[in-house]
Design a protein around this motif. Sequence first.
Motif, mmCIF file in Angstrom:
data_model
loop_
_atom_site.group_PDB
_atom_site.id
_atom_site.type_symbol
_atom_site.label_atom_id
_atom_site.label_comp_id
_atom_site.label_asym_id
_atom_site.label_seq_id
_atom_site.Cartn_x
_atom_site.Cartn_y
_atom_site.Cartn_z
ATOM 1 N N LEU B 8 0.819 -1.214 0.000
ATOM 2 C CA LEU B 8 0.000 0.000 0.000
ATOM 3 C C LEU B 8 0.847 1.256 0.000
ATOM 4 C CD1 LEU B 8 -2.932 -0.831 2.454
ATOM 5 C CD2 LEU B 8 -3.078 -0.419 0.000
ATOM 6 N N SER B 9 1.953 1.215 0.730
ATOM 7 C CA SER B 9 2.780 2.413 0.843
ATOM 8 C C SER B 9 4.249 2.058 0.993
ATOM 9 C CB SER B 9 2.328 3.263 2.034
ATOM 10 O OG SER B 9 2.496 2.551 3.235
ATOM 11 N N VAL B 10 5.070 2.943 0.500
ATOM 12 C CA VAL B 10 6.530 2.853 0.645
ATOM 13 C C VAL B 10 7.029 4.258 0.987
ATOM 14 C CG1 VAL B 10 8.698 2.551 -0.610
ATOM 15 C CG2 VAL B 10 6.842 0.901 -0.927
ATOM 16 N N SER B 11 7.925 4.312 1.946
ATOM 17 C CA SER B 11 8.542 5.591 2.306
ATOM 18 C C SER B 11 10.029 5.544 2.009
ATOM 19 C CB SER B 11 8.340 5.879 3.804
ATOM 20 O OG SER B 11 6.976 6.006 4.104
ATOM 21 N N VAL B 12 10.567 6.689 1.619
ATOM 22 C CA VAL B 12 11.996 6.777 1.298
ATOM 23 C C VAL B 12 12.504 8.149 1.720
ATOM 24 C CG1 VAL B 12 11.536 7.570 -1.061
ATOM 25 C CG2 VAL B 12 13.729 6.478 -0.528
ATOM 26 N N ALA B 13 13.699 8.173 2.234
ATOM 27 C CA ALA B 13 14.310 9.449 2.581
ATOM 28 C C ALA B 13 14.757 10.165 1.313
ATOM 29 C CB ALA B 13 15.494 9.242 3.514
ATOM 30 N N LEU B 14 14.687 11.458 1.351
ATOM 31 C CA LEU B 14 15.123 12.272 0.217
ATOM 32 C C LEU B 14 16.553 11.888 -0.187
ATOM 33 C CD1 LEU B 14 14.223 14.764 -1.534
ATOM 34 C CD2 LEU B 14 15.511 16.171 0.097
ATOM 35 N N GLY B 15 16.737 11.605 -1.484
ATOM 36 C CA GLY B 15 18.058 11.252 -1.980
ATOM 37 C C GLY B 15 18.413 9.782 -1.893
ATOM 38 N N ASP B 84 1.388 7.961 -6.597
ATOM 39 C CA ASP B 84 0.955 6.568 -6.592
ATOM 40 C C ASP B 84 1.572 5.880 -7.800
ATOM 41 O OD1 ASP B 84 -2.393 7.497 -5.549
ATOM 42 O OD2 ASP B 84 -0.676 6.879 -4.329
ATOM 43 N N TYR B 85 2.005 4.645 -7.596
ATOM 44 C CA TYR B 85 2.624 3.871 -8.662
ATOM 45 C C TYR B 85 1.846 2.574 -8.862
ATOM 46 C CZ TYR B 85 6.503 7.123 -8.457
ATOM 47 O OH TYR B 85 7.273 8.268 -8.507
ATOM 48 N N TYR B 86 1.579 2.262 -10.128
ATOM 49 C CA TYR B 86 0.819 1.063 -10.468
ATOM 50 C C TYR B 86 1.623 0.204 -11.436
ATOM 51 C CZ TYR B 86 -3.238 3.597 -8.654
ATOM 52 O OH TYR B 86 -4.127 4.293 -7.860
ATOM 53 N N CYS B 87 1.605 -1.097 -11.193
ATOM 54 C CA CYS B 87 2.141 -2.035 -12.164
ATOM 55 C C CYS B 87 0.976 -2.582 -12.994
ATOM 56 C CB CYS B 87 2.910 -3.167 -11.495
ATOM 57 S SG CYS B 87 1.985 -4.125 -10.256
ATOM 58 N N GLN B 88 1.306 -3.071 -14.170
ATOM 59 C CA GLN B 88 0.266 -3.555 -15.091
ATOM 60 C C GLN B 88 0.837 -4.660 -15.962
ATOM 61 O OE1 GLN B 88 -0.286 -1.581 -18.739
ATOM 62 N NE2 GLN B 88 -1.251 -3.506 -19.298
ATOM 63 N N VAL B 89 0.029 -5.690 -16.192
ATOM 64 C CA VAL B 89 0.391 -6.766 -17.105
ATOM 65 C C VAL B 89 -0.842 -7.128 -17.928
ATOM 66 C CG1 VAL B 89 2.085 -7.739 -15.498
ATOM 67 C CG2 VAL B 89 -0.247 -8.646 -15.505
ATOM 68 N N TRP B 90 -0.651 -8.051 -18.867
ATOM 69 C CA TRP B 90 -1.750 -8.629 -19.628
ATOM 70 C C TRP B 90 -1.835 -10.113 -19.304
ATOM 71 C CZ3 TRP B 90 -5.192 -5.773 -22.314
ATOM 72 C CH2 TRP B 90 -4.843 -4.447 -22.563
ATOM 73 N N ASP B 91 -3.043 -10.584 -19.145
ATOM 74 C CA ASP B 91 -3.272 -11.993 -18.866
ATOM 75 C C ASP B 91 -4.442 -12.449 -19.719
ATOM 76 O OD1 ASP B 91 -4.944 -14.014 -16.672
ATOM 77 O OD2 ASP B 91 -2.854 -14.448 -17.160
ATOM 78 N N ASN B 92 -4.166 -13.321 -20.677
ATOM 79 C CA ASN B 92 -5.232 -13.799 -21.564
ATOM 80 C C ASN B 92 -6.004 -12.642 -22.195
ATOM 81 O OD1 ASN B 92 -4.673 -16.510 -21.118
ATOM 82 N ND2 ASN B 92 -6.047 -16.602 -19.352
ATOM 83 N N ARG B 93 -5.292 -11.687 -22.727
ATOM 84 C CA ARG B 93 -5.858 -10.531 -23.421
ATOM 85 C C ARG B 93 -6.649 -9.615 -22.494
ATOM 86 N NH1 ARG B 93 -9.541 -12.062 -27.870
ATOM 87 N NH2 ARG B 93 -9.287 -9.892 -28.515
ATOM 88 N N ASN B 94 -6.469 -9.768 -21.198
ATOM 89 C CA ASN B 94 -7.115 -8.873 -20.246
ATOM 90 C C ASN B 94 -6.065 -8.053 -19.530
ATOM 91 O OD1 ASN B 94 -9.774 -9.880 -20.693
ATOM 92 N ND2 ASN B 94 -9.239 -11.656 -19.450
ATOM 93 N N GLY B 95 -6.314 -6.755 -19.431
ATOM 94 C CA GLY B 95 -5.405 -5.899 -18.694
ATOM 95 C C GLY B 95 -5.603 -6.072 -17.202
#
Lengths: 118, 106
Positions: B8-15, B84-95
């Motif tokens: 759900l969330s990731v935190s990172v320090a600047l740099g 927000d970051y989203y990953c995406q793939v295709w599975d059996n012609r479905n996004g």
Amino acid sequence: QVQLQESGPGLVKPSETLSLSCTVSGGSISSNYWGWIRQPPGKGLEWIAYTSYAGSTSYNPSLKSRVSISLDTSKNDFSLNLNSVTAADTALYFCAREGQGGGFYDHWGQGTPVTVSS
Amino acid sequence: SYELTQPLSVSVALGQTAKITCGGNNIGSKSVHWYQQKPGQAPALVIYRDSNRPSGIPERFSGFNSGNTATLTISTAQAGDEADYYCQVWDNRNGVFGGGTTLTVL
């Protein structure tokens, strides 16, 4: 530079049909694949459907019984129809173009909000 | 149906370096695409086909996909990477999209 612009009614009553259009400028709709993606308020992205000039289509299995997508080369646009809408269909609807070679969406419209309410 | 799992969330320090994962059954056999979405904006492609950057995307963004996990890495994180970051793939012609990860830069 390809640009996409969605248009829609904004407000739809429950059980009615939602109709959206996506106008493409700066490029021809007769190439690439074209898709619709939606995002309910405060939630993630949900893929809806795609179409192509060659007539290839595919639909999200969870929406397949209610959705259709079509392409109009004379207008350089493509459309989405979603029937029997409910409040669960309230979302920001995006149209997008698949990049060369397919699989990824490299150009997106700004989205059009749709609220389903009586 | 195929499912993609993101934190759900990731935190990172600047740099510093941020890693956002996307899990799926044998996802390494699929092409994974990553999108960045800032508030009030449409998603924007940052990585396609596992590890390719579109023109205009800084080299700080990189991707890797193997086994059951794909990873988006953002090096030298900047305040402007908050999104927000989203990953995406295709599975059996479905996004299929992952549920999305909110990146916070501290």
